[in-house]
Structure formats: C-alpha cells, structure tokens
Design an enzyme around this catalytic site. Sequence first.
Site, PDB file in Angstrom:
ATOM      1  N   GLU A 271      -0.490   1.771   9.029  1.00  0.00           N
ATOM      2  CA  GLU A 271      -1.741   2.173   9.672  1.00  0.00           C
ATOM      3  C   GLU A 271      -1.442   2.552  11.114  1.00  0.00           C
ATOM      4  O   GLU A 271      -0.552   1.960  11.732  1.00  0.00           O
ATOM      5  CB  GLU A 271      -2.783   1.053   9.648  1.00  0.00           C
ATOM      6  CG  GLU A 271      -3.749   1.126   8.476  1.00  0.00           C
ATOM      7  CD  GLU A 271      -3.230   0.432   7.250  1.00  0.00           C
ATOM      8  OE1 GLU A 271      -2.374  -0.467   7.417  1.00  0.00           O
ATOM      9  OE2 GLU A 271      -3.647   0.781   6.133  1.00  0.00           O
TER      10      GLU A 271
ATOM     11  N   THR B   5      -4.429   4.957   7.335  1.00  0.00           N
ATOM     12  CA  THR B   5      -3.389   4.655   6.364  1.00  0.00           C
ATOM     13  C   THR B   5      -2.464   5.843   6.155  1.00  0.00           C
ATOM     14  O   THR B   5      -2.916   6.942   5.829  1.00  0.00           O
ATOM     15  CB  THR B   5      -4.036   4.259   5.023  1.00  0.00           C
ATOM     16  OG1 THR B   5      -4.785   3.070   5.232  1.00  0.00           O
ATOM     17  CG2 THR B   5      -2.991   4.024   3.943  1.00  0.00           C
TER      18      THR B   5
ATOM     19  N   HIS C 226     -13.495   5.311  -3.504  1.00  0.00           N
ATOM     20  CA  HIS C 226     -12.391   4.546  -2.925  1.00  0.00           C
ATOM     21  C   HIS C 226     -12.500   3.051  -3.217  1.00  0.00           C
ATOM     22  O   HIS C 226     -11.485   2.352  -3.273  1.00  0.00           O
ATOM     23  CB  HIS C 226     -12.319   4.818  -1.424  1.00  0.00           C
ATOM     24  CG  HIS C 226     -10.970   4.573  -0.858  1.00  0.00           C
ATOM     25  ND1 HIS C 226      -9.815   5.047  -1.440  1.00  0.00           N
ATOM     26  CD2 HIS C 226     -10.557   3.856   0.213  1.00  0.00           C
ATOM     27  CE1 HIS C 226      -8.771   4.655  -0.737  1.00  0.00           C
ATOM     28  NE2 HIS C 226      -9.194   3.917   0.272  1.00  0.00           N
TER      29      HIS C 226
ATOM     30  N   TYR D 199      -9.348   0.394  -5.203  1.00  0.00           N
ATOM     31  CA  TYR D 199      -8.739  -0.882  -4.817  1.00  0.00           C
ATOM     32  C   TYR D 199      -8.179  -1.683  -5.987  1.00  0.00           C
ATOM     33  O   TYR D 199      -7.691  -2.802  -5.806  1.00  0.00           O
ATOM     34  CB  TYR D 199      -9.717  -1.694  -3.950  1.00  0.00           C
ATOM     35  CG  TYR D 199      -9.473  -1.352  -2.507  1.00  0.00           C
ATOM     36  CD1 TYR D 199      -9.883  -0.129  -2.000  1.00  0.00           C
ATOM     37  CD2 TYR D 199      -8.749  -2.180  -1.683  1.00  0.00           C
ATOM     38  CE1 TYR D 199      -9.597   0.245  -0.711  1.00  0.00           C
ATOM     39  CE2 TYR D 199      -8.456  -1.824  -0.385  1.00  0.00           C
ATOM     40  CZ  TYR D 199      -8.884  -0.613   0.100  1.00  0.00           C
ATOM     41  OH  TYR D 199      -8.576  -0.245   1.378  1.00  0.00           O
TER      42      TYR D 199
ATOM     43  N   CYS E 243       0.853  -1.197   0.000  1.00  0.00           N
ATOM     44  CA  CYS E 243       0.000   0.000   0.000  1.00  0.00           C
ATOM     45  C   CYS E 243       0.886   1.243   0.000  1.00  0.00           C
ATOM     46  O   CYS E 243       1.716   1.412   0.882  1.00  0.00           O
ATOM     47  CB  CYS E 243      -0.892  -0.021   1.241  1.00  0.00           C
ATOM     48  SG  CYS E 243      -1.721   1.537   1.573  1.00  0.00           S
TER      49      CYS E 243
ATOM     50  N   GLU F  58      -6.348  -6.000   4.951  1.00  0.00           N
ATOM     51  CA  GLU F  58      -6.772  -4.654   4.583  1.00  0.00           C
ATOM     52  C   GLU F  58      -7.658  -4.709   3.331  1.00  0.00           C
ATOM     53  O   GLU F  58      -8.567  -3.900   3.176  1.00  0.00           O
ATOM     54  CB  GLU F  58      -5.530  -3.779   4.374  1.00  0.00           C
ATOM     55  CG  GLU F  58      -5.798  -2.300   4.461  1.00  0.00           C
ATOM     56  CD  GLU F  58      -6.013  -1.699   3.110  1.00  0.00           C
ATOM     57  OE1 GLU F  58      -5.704  -2.383   2.122  1.00  0.00           O
ATOM     58  OE2 GLU F  58      -6.505  -0.574   3.049  1.00  0.00           O
TER      59      GLU F  58
ATOM     60  N   CYS G 217      -4.098   7.178  -1.640  1.00  0.00           N
ATOM     61  CA  CYS G 217      -5.393   7.203  -2.324  1.00  0.00           C
ATOM     62  C   CYS G 217      -6.519   7.696  -1.422  1.00  0.00           C
ATOM     63  O   CYS G 217      -7.532   8.199  -1.908  1.00  0.00           O
ATOM     64  CB  CYS G 217      -5.742   5.821  -2.852  1.00  0.00           C
ATOM     65  SG  CYS G 217      -4.342   4.951  -3.509  1.00  0.00           S
TER      66      CYS G 217
ATOM     67  N   CYS H   6      -5.568  -0.944  -6.863  1.00  0.00           N
ATOM     68  CA  CYS H   6      -4.187  -1.009  -6.363  1.00  0.00           C
ATOM     69  C   CYS H   6      -3.774  -2.459  -6.124  1.00  0.00           C
ATOM     70  O   CYS H   6      -2.631  -2.841  -6.357  1.00  0.00           O
ATOM     71  CB  CYS H   6      -4.030  -0.212  -5.078  1.00  0.00           C
ATOM     72  SG  CYS H   6      -4.915  -0.921  -3.658  1.00  0.00           S
TER      73      CYS H   6
HETATM   74 FE1  SF4 Z   1      -3.369   1.742  -0.025  1.00  0.00          FE
HETATM   75 FE2  SF4 Z   1      -4.757   0.654  -2.030  1.00  0.00          FE
HETATM   76 FE3  SF4 Z   1      -5.960   2.205  -0.155  1.00  0.00          FE
HETATM   77 FE4  SF4 Z   1      -4.289   3.221  -2.035  1.00  0.00          FE
HETATM   78  S1  SF4 Z   1      -6.312   2.238  -2.375  1.00  0.00           S
HETATM   79  S2  SF4 Z   1      -4.343   3.762   0.123  1.00  0.00           S
HETATM   80  S3  SF4 Z   1      -2.737   1.623  -2.156  1.00  0.00           S
HETATM   81  S4  SF4 Z   1      -4.987   0.180   0.148  1.00  0.00           S
HETATM   82 FE    FE Z   2      -6.674   0.762   1.825  1.00  0.00          FE
END
Ligand code: SF4
Ligand code: FE
Length: 536
Positions: A267, A201, A302, A306, A110, A456, A114, A308
């Site tokens: 976190e 985060t 959001h 994800y 992570c 997470e 974001c 990500c």
């Molecule tokens: Fe982290 Fe993914 Fe959340 Fe971005 S979207 S802050 S990389 S968990």
């Molecule tokens: Fe997250």
Amino acid sequence: MAPPDGSAQASAAPLRTGADYIASLRGRGLRVFYAGARVEEPVDHPVIRPSIQAVAETYDLAVREPELASVTSPSSGERVSRFLHVARSREDLVLQNKMQRRLGQLTGTCFQRCVGMDALNALHSVTHDIDAAHQTGYHARLEAFIELVQAGNLVIGGAMTDVKGDRGKAPHQQADPDLFVHVVERRADGVVIRGAKAHQTGCINSHWLVVMPTMRLGPEDRDYAIIGAIPVDAPGITYVYGRQSCDSRSLEPTALDRGNPRYAGQEALVIFDDVFIPTERVFMDGEVEFAATLVERFTCYHRRSYVCKSGVGDVLIGAAATIAEQNGVPRASHIRDKLVEMTHLNETIYATGIAASHQGQATASGAYINDEMLANVCKHHVTRLPFELGRLAQDLAGGLVATLPTGADLESEEVGPLLRKYLATTAEVSVEDRWKILRLIENMTLGRNAVGYLTESLHGAGSPQAQRIQIGRQQQLDYKKRLARRIAGIGEFGESAEEPGDIGKGEAGGFFARVFDSDEPEPEPEPEPEPVDQAE
Ligand code: SF4
Ligand code: FE
C-alpha cells in the site's frame, strides 16, 4: 522492456509470465519514497520486491492454470488475464472468486490486482448509465481502454480512497481543496487533477491507475466527480510507501526471520500534483449524481472479492496444523477441534462471497454484478473472522511465536547449538523447520502480512460500519414482520391473516425476497453518506 506509457503499451508484446511482468516494471523512473529516501528502482528494493512477486504470481497462474486465471476476451478473441475481464455471467463472477482464493493460497498475502478488476467491473455499467442519462461517450472510451490493457496484459490499480481531511465536511467545504482529488484545470485535450489517494494497493506495481471518487457527491462537488486512467509513470505523481509492521525483516541478512520470505502486499500514499489526463482516458467528469452509484457498485463487487482472505486463511490453517504436528500433539482432541473451528470460520468467508457471485444479475451494460447483501455479509465476516483465526493459530503455536530469538542467534556458532538443543521437539522435526513455521504464523498474525490479513481485512473495501449500513438498508424488516404476523395470525393493513398477499414470493429465501418482493417501500436514505474508506 519499454516503459508502460500509453504509446509504448499499444505496441509492446503482451506480458505473459511473472518474469515478463517484473521486467516491465524496470526503468520507469517512478518517484517513490521509502524510509525518507527516494527509491531508484523499486524492483530491486528488498522491502518492495516481495510485493512485486505476489503480483507476478497472478501471471504465472494464468500460464499454469489458464482456465482459472485467464479468459477469452469478447472483443479480441484472445486469452487475457481474468483480472482484466469484465464479468459477463454468473460463471465469470464465480471464477473471479475461485481465482482469488487460489492466489491467496499461493501467496499467503494480498496479490493486489482485484481493485483494478472491480474498478473495470463497476465502470462498465456506470459509464453505460452516465451515457444514457447525459449522451456522453464514456462507455466507448472505457472499452477502448480495456482493449489497450488487455492487449498488453497490464496491471491496473484502482485509486479510490481520498485522504478526506475533515471527515465532517464535503470535498468542496475542506479548508484545503486538495484533500479530495479534483480537477484544477480543463484544457481542450483533457483535464489536470490534484490531490492524494491513501492506502493504494499495488499502485507502484501497476502499469495504470484508475482514479475514482470515494463517496457520494453533491452539485458543489462537481470538480471532484472525476474518473480517469493515468499511466503510473505519468509526470507529477509521487508515491510514499506504506510501512508494514516488521517490514525491515526483509533487510536482515538471514531469511529465517522473514516468515513469508517471498510474498507481501503493498500500500502507498499516491500524490497527484497537477497530473494530466487526456480526454480519451476520462470516464466521468462532473456527473456528480453517479459518484454514489459508482462507489456502491464498486464496493458491491469488491466486498465479495474478499474471499481472497479464505485463501490466505488456508495457509494459516496449514501453518497451525503443521506447528501442532511439529510440537508432537497433532492428535490432541482440543487441537483438532481448534483446526475444525478455524476451517469453519474460513469457509464461512468463502461461502458468503461465492454465494454473492452465484446470485449475480445482469446490468444494462451487459456486465454482471453479484448480490449486494451477501457481498456485504462476506466482507463483514472478513472484518472479524481472520482475527479469530489468528487467535487460534497463535494458541496452537504456543508462546514461542512471540519469544523466539533472532535467526542470527540460531546461525551463531556460539549460541546456535544451545538453541538447537533446547528448541528440539521430536526426532523428525528440524529446529529450522519449526522456526520457519513459527515465523510464518508470526508474519500472518503479528508481522508484515498481518497488515493484509487483519487490519486490511478490517478497513479494505470499507470499514465495518459501511457494511452494516448496506446490510441495514436491505434487511427488509417490513417484509419479515409480515412473515411473522402471518404465522402468528395477526392481520395488518386491512389484510386478514389468511390472505398473505404476495408474501409467498419471498419464501425461497433472502435473495428471492429481495429480488421479487418489490412492493416494499425503499428504506429512508441515510442522512449523511458513509465515506467508503476504501483501503485500496
Ligand atoms: Fe488484495 Fe484481497 Fe483486495 Fe485482492 S481483494 S486486492 S487480494 S485485499
Ligand atoms: Fe484489499
């Protein structure tokens, strides 16, 4: 580099590289605790440092690939981080997702930015709508704040999830009123807040925190309807670092056992003990009816962020393919099939997230918001598919992923040669390289970065039930029943089977049905709002 309080930020040169960013975090005097002790300088702490390096990668990517990770600011005309830019087109939404996948690939974890990005995305339209309803001035304040953080190229942490106390009670009903962040004092020049936000985060790695409510609020929760921006080093804030599985590997002398020695997520529990927010940084104060709107829009953005995890999944697939090669069996058909399955699952996450962005629509403020159904489907996949990807990676790794001795044993003069002899595979593969790949798979599926990739993935941006509620609200069962009845030749509601009315408007698929099939009644609201349990 000057500490990032509001005045210093306004005049400091913008941060450019990852090294600039890391330098900007030094000497801030944050009140951070880890393992029962105050951390004097988080930048130099071996457990915290990898999380800082993950954020630094977002800066370096903007230098290396400016088209992907930066954008021309509509207000200043300067190139600014894409993480600080409110999406104003479908292309902006899509590029946010592409940047997120790329950063997941580069860090295997992570990269933390974001939440702040999606807080700005959501607040742009929400402050506009509050102003329209109440003749407040929040939107202009937000725009001034965005200009400030863009000018300094700063990191924003989004602080949403309250600790919530008794989950069966509203904020104002809690035995301890501080179990949700709330206003404890109103002054002529601002407000004072108290409470705590959990699972935040990247908060210690940020320059600013944007505090937001976590759930739908009622009239008696007025003091809890507070949104504001606070410098991370404001007086009264305490950070308690979240322990990650195997984080103490970072304290061991050999890097052989770290798996991902360079990057990690972060976190922490953030405690606000009478923290002042000046009026110009307050973006909501008491407009309780907009709390749910904010939470819904934020989670809408959001949950497609994800994607990500598809970038992180690319790293895991690469590790699984590498260990198969190192074990001498890259061409075994069942191994190839498992890699295909991992890829299929991983692309499913990406496909739903990026489709949500492609189906974005303009809001009244000019910000674009992605499709809500597809974003929820994306995040719901994320609560499941990384676990299956992890299972397949462990399958391909073999039992050694869980029984490997310590790196110190491999480096020992006494037992090391024996380990080299008995852990050898093919002539081309060094024992160290195989060790590192096994440790990477361990890190991502059992260790420090399994926190981000698995747990997470389950709870961040809302636990699975929160997505099921949103999917249920939008599933348009009446519309779909009409489709079935039409095909089956069953008339209903005075219509003959040959006169399907406006049913054809939905024929292009779910998205168009949702947009154009407007005569379907709104589904009944849920009796009790599901807390977002936003793990960030
Ligand atoms: Fe982290 Fe993914 Fe959340 Fe971005 S979207 S802050 S990389 S968990
Ligand atoms: Fe997250």
